[in-house]
Design a protein around this motif. Sequence first.
Motif, short mmCIF file in Angstrom:
data_model
loop_
_atom_site.label_atom_id
_atom_site.label_comp_id
_atom_site.label_asym_id
_atom_site.label_seq_id
_atom_site.Cartn_x
_atom_site.Cartn_y
_atom_site.Cartn_z
N ASP A 266 0.83 -1.21 0.00
CA ASP A 266 0.00 0.00 0.00
C ASP A 266 0.86 1.26 0.00
O ASP A 266 0.52 2.26 -0.65
CB ASP A 266 -0.92 0.00 1.23
N ALA A 269 2.28 1.61 -3.50
CA ALA A 269 1.24 2.02 -4.43
C ALA A 269 0.85 3.48 -4.22
O ALA A 269 0.56 4.21 -5.18
CB ALA A 269 0.01 1.13 -4.27
N SER A 270 0.87 3.93 -2.98
CA SER A 270 0.51 5.32 -2.69
C SER A 270 1.55 6.28 -3.24
O SER A 270 1.21 7.33 -3.80
CB SER A 270 0.36 5.51 -1.18
N GLY A 273 1.17 6.33 -6.94
CA GLY A 273 -0.08 6.95 -7.35
C GLY A 273 -0.19 8.42 -7.04
O GLY A 273 -1.25 9.03 -7.25
N TRP A 275 -0.23 9.91 -4.12
CA TRP A 275 -0.84 10.21 -2.83
C TRP A 275 -2.28 10.72 -2.93
O TRP A 275 -2.82 11.25 -1.96
CB TRP A 275 0.00 11.23 -2.04
N THR A 278 -5.30 7.11 -2.80
CA THR A 278 -4.45 5.95 -2.54
C THR A 278 -4.61 5.50 -1.09
O THR A 278 -5.15 6.25 -0.25
CB THR A 278 -2.98 6.31 -2.82
N THR A 281 -2.08 8.66 2.37
CA THR A 281 -1.92 10.01 1.85
C THR A 281 -0.93 10.77 2.71
O THR A 281 -0.57 10.32 3.81
CB THR A 281 -3.27 10.76 1.83
#
Length: 310
Positions: A266, A269-270, A273, A275, A278, A281
Amino acid sequence: MSEPDIIIEGRKKDLGGFQVARVLPFAKKRMVGPFVFFDEMGPARFAPGNGIDVRPHPHIGLATVTYLFEGAMHHADSLGVSQEILPGAVNLMIAGSGITHSERTDPEVRARGFSLHGIQTWIALPEAREEDMASFEHYSADTLPVFVEGGATIRLIIGSAYGHTAPTTMLSPTIYFHAEMAPGASLKLPEDHDELAVYLVSGDARVDDTALEPGQMGTLEGRSAKITSQNGARVMVLGGAVIGKRFIEWNFVSSSRERIEKAKEDWRASAAGGWTGTPFTLPPGENEYIPLPGDDLPEPPAPSKDCPTT
């Protein structure tokens, strides 16, 4: 009278004028009650223009507790909280299913120079509460119980002791307090906890028959004990109910290895992506972050000195 079960020596690391001593976790004692992590920060003196910059990073499955003897730090998190902490106050951040936070020195404090000394701990959450929504609590020094017992002036941080109760949220039976022991003080510790530990910050103290050195923690399992001091001491007492095995990796704590792996993915991925929308943040106004150790994510362009307490 007897001896502590284990004496733990804080492992010190110099971060260029700022020293941190890691006490928990320890190879022979991973936890004391629900406490899975214990660091002493400093004491350190920062010249004007210098300070602490712990970039945004994630947590799950734990509560962080920050307590200062001297100085100031500024907490910001992905809930939108922006809070300075001063000596004698408490910041309690319950990460639950996930939160991101940073810890920095405010510009005005940095400009004038300052001293910093305090304790940071992590408390593992009960398994049934590990996925609670994240939350944050701040209690100023004048809102915490302060009283004298056995020649010690006690500030109660979490839990109940000696007829007093702290206002901080407690998700499993927990005790945590700061005691300033006067010369000749003799303090009998609470008896209604599975495990306790006594950490000597400064001065001289004995736990029953055993003398502690500053920077040492003595642990006690299922029995009473007494702290005495001949010339005065500053000690931290912590512990509570045993809550079961916990896995710790980087800034993540969980009863499940799989949950930690998910948190790592996670975080990746955040970052990838941006933030937005996602799992994790960034705190408002932040654009830096700490990548997972060993990842090839780009480091932020501005160098920071990251405190290993997070």
